[in-house]
Scaffold this motif. Structure first.
Motif, PDB file in Angstrom:
ATOM      1  N   ASP A  93       6.000 -27.483 -21.454  1.00 23.77           N
ATOM      2  CA  ASP A  93       5.139 -28.483 -22.457  1.00 23.77           C
ATOM      3  C   ASP A  93       3.767 -27.434 -23.232  1.00 23.77           C
ATOM      4  O   ASP A  93       3.616 -26.502 -22.635  1.00 23.77           O
ATOM      5  CB  ASP A  93       4.772 -29.526 -21.726  1.00 23.77           C
ATOM      6  N   ASP A  95       1.389 -28.845 -23.515  1.00 20.72           N
ATOM      7  CA  ASP A  95       0.128 -28.979 -23.244  1.00 20.72           C
ATOM      8  C   ASP A  95      -1.227 -28.009 -22.327  1.00 20.72           C
ATOM      9  O   ASP A  95      -1.695 -28.468 -21.282  1.00 20.72           O
ATOM     10  CB  ASP A  95      -0.551 -30.760 -22.667  1.00 20.72           C
ATOM     11  N   GLN A  97      -0.106 -28.077 -19.290  1.00 18.56           N
ATOM     12  CA  GLN A  97       0.281 -29.283 -17.729  1.00 18.56           C
ATOM     13  C   GLN A  97       0.711 -28.471 -16.404  1.00 18.56           C
ATOM     14  O   GLN A  97       0.424 -28.114 -15.435  1.00 18.56           O
ATOM     15  CB  GLN A  97       0.527 -30.445 -18.004  1.00 18.56           C
ATOM     16  N   ARG A 196       0.096 -29.110 -10.691  1.00 11.15           N
ATOM     17  CA  ARG A 196      -0.303 -29.730 -11.975  1.00 11.15           C
ATOM     18  C   ARG A 196      -1.107 -30.199 -12.374  1.00 11.15           C
ATOM     19  O   ARG A 196      -2.052 -30.385 -11.700  1.00 11.15           O
ATOM     20  CB  ARG A 196       1.081 -31.001 -12.295  1.00 11.15           C
TER      21      ARG A 196
HETATM   22 MG    MG Z   1       2.144 -33.362 -21.292  1.00 12.63          MG
END
Ligand code: MG
Ligand code: UDP
Length: 308
Positions: A93, A95, A97, A196
């Motif tokens: 991803d 972002d 994360q 995460r």
């Molecule tokens: Mg995300």
């Protein structure tokens, strides 16, 4: 040997700088590999695409596939996998994360001979409790009925070998549920634990309604049990009504006829009306999928690709 990093992006203008800084920091530690970073712009409406083009102009390793509209993350990942040329693909991803550092461990496992190295979110404290709870219920129930496992707490963050990529390319589901497809293809798999993180910038693109539909896709993609279960339910009900009929006959013979029973009849009629509608809805879910398959529409439409 070449690594393909595949990154789906939808309205992620805030995350791009952070992402590229981090991915280059990690890739510099993997200097025996060449790489390509395939950014799949899933119909972003903000500046994601134009910012990406600036990056791609300076760096030919950055490739862009831009969709004509938002087709969803599953399709974006597929587009990346179909276009990539590496000996292994890493899906991440944008972002942050999923900490990109973990890619180093993925590659280590791949060098040991594993072909499907998936990240396991061993610590999901950064997710809201309801998301954790609903995800938990989803994995528990889908794994009871699915024909191959969807590992709990596993997202799309993973490394897959060229063999797996080629196998996945053969699976032409119109509504692909990638987490299932990776494992369905088999191959030597291993999990790598990670914590995460919170989103580095921007907002999540998945609301609960989207997640619910995503869960339905997961179930219908991986199992036909919801269709078959009604047969057994019908058998049970038929058996019960047979017993109940016997009871009524016996009662009438012993005690004579009495009339009351309106409320119970009404309740039973309503209950079975409901059950039949649920059953029709389930069949409708599957028929909808069949319809999509028979239409044979393209899975996604690319408006522009850069550096290919
Ligand atoms: Mg995300
Ligand atoms: N994404 C996408 N298309 C969509 C929704 C999301 O390509 O329709 C991308 C998004 O840009 C991000 C990744 O998929 O890189 C994960 O999305 P998000 O972080 O919103 O999901 P969450 O982590 O909250 O489950």
């Amino acid at each position: 040997m070449k690594l393909s990093i595949i990154v789906p992006m939808y309205d992620e203008q805030e995350s791009l700088d952070l992402f590229f800084n981090e991915i280059y920091r990690v890739l510099n530690q993997l200097d025996k590999y060449s790489y390509e970073i395939i950014c799949v712009d899933d119909g972003s409406k903000d500046l994601t695409f134009s910012l990406l083009k600036n990056y791609a102009a300076e760096n030919k390793d950055i490739k862009i596939i831009s969709f004509s509209r938002n087709f969803g993350k599953e399709k974006a990942m597929r587009a990346g996998l179909e276009a990539c040329v590496g000996d292994a693909a890493i899906i991440a991803d944008v972002d942050l994360q999923d900490p990109l550092e973990i890619i180093l461990e993925f590659v280590k496992k791949w060098e040991e001979g594993y072909e499907n190295v998936y990240g396991v979110r061993s610590d999901r404290q950064s997710d809201a409790w309801f998301k954790r709870f609903s995800a938990n219920c989803f994995y528990k129930s889908v794994n009871k009925i699915s024909d191959s496992p969807i590992y709990q707490n596993t997202g799309d963050f993973r490394l897959i070998d060229r063999k797996v990529i080629d196998a996945i390319k053969e699976i032409k589901d119109r509504r692909p549920f990638m987490k299932y497809i990776y494992n369905w293809s088999g191959y030597k798999s291993v999990g790598v634990n990670y914590a995460r993180q919170k989103r580095a910038a921007g907002k999540t693109k998945f609301n609960y309604w989207k997640l619910w539909n995503f869960a339905l896709d997961g179930i219908t993609a991986s199992s036909t049990l919801p269709l078959r279960i009604w047969t057994y339910f019908g058998f049970c009900i038929a058996f019960c009504s047979f017993l109940y009929g016997g009871y009524i006959v016996a009662k009438t013979v012993i005690q004579g006829i009495d009339m009351p029973g309106y409320a119970s009849t009404f309740t039973v009629v309503l209950f079975f009306g409901g059950v039949q509608l649920i059953c029709l809805g389930v069949i409708g879910e599957y028929i909808g999928r069949i319809l999509e398959e028979t239409r044979r529409r393209p899975e996604y439409i690319v408006r522009e690709s850069v550096n290919f």
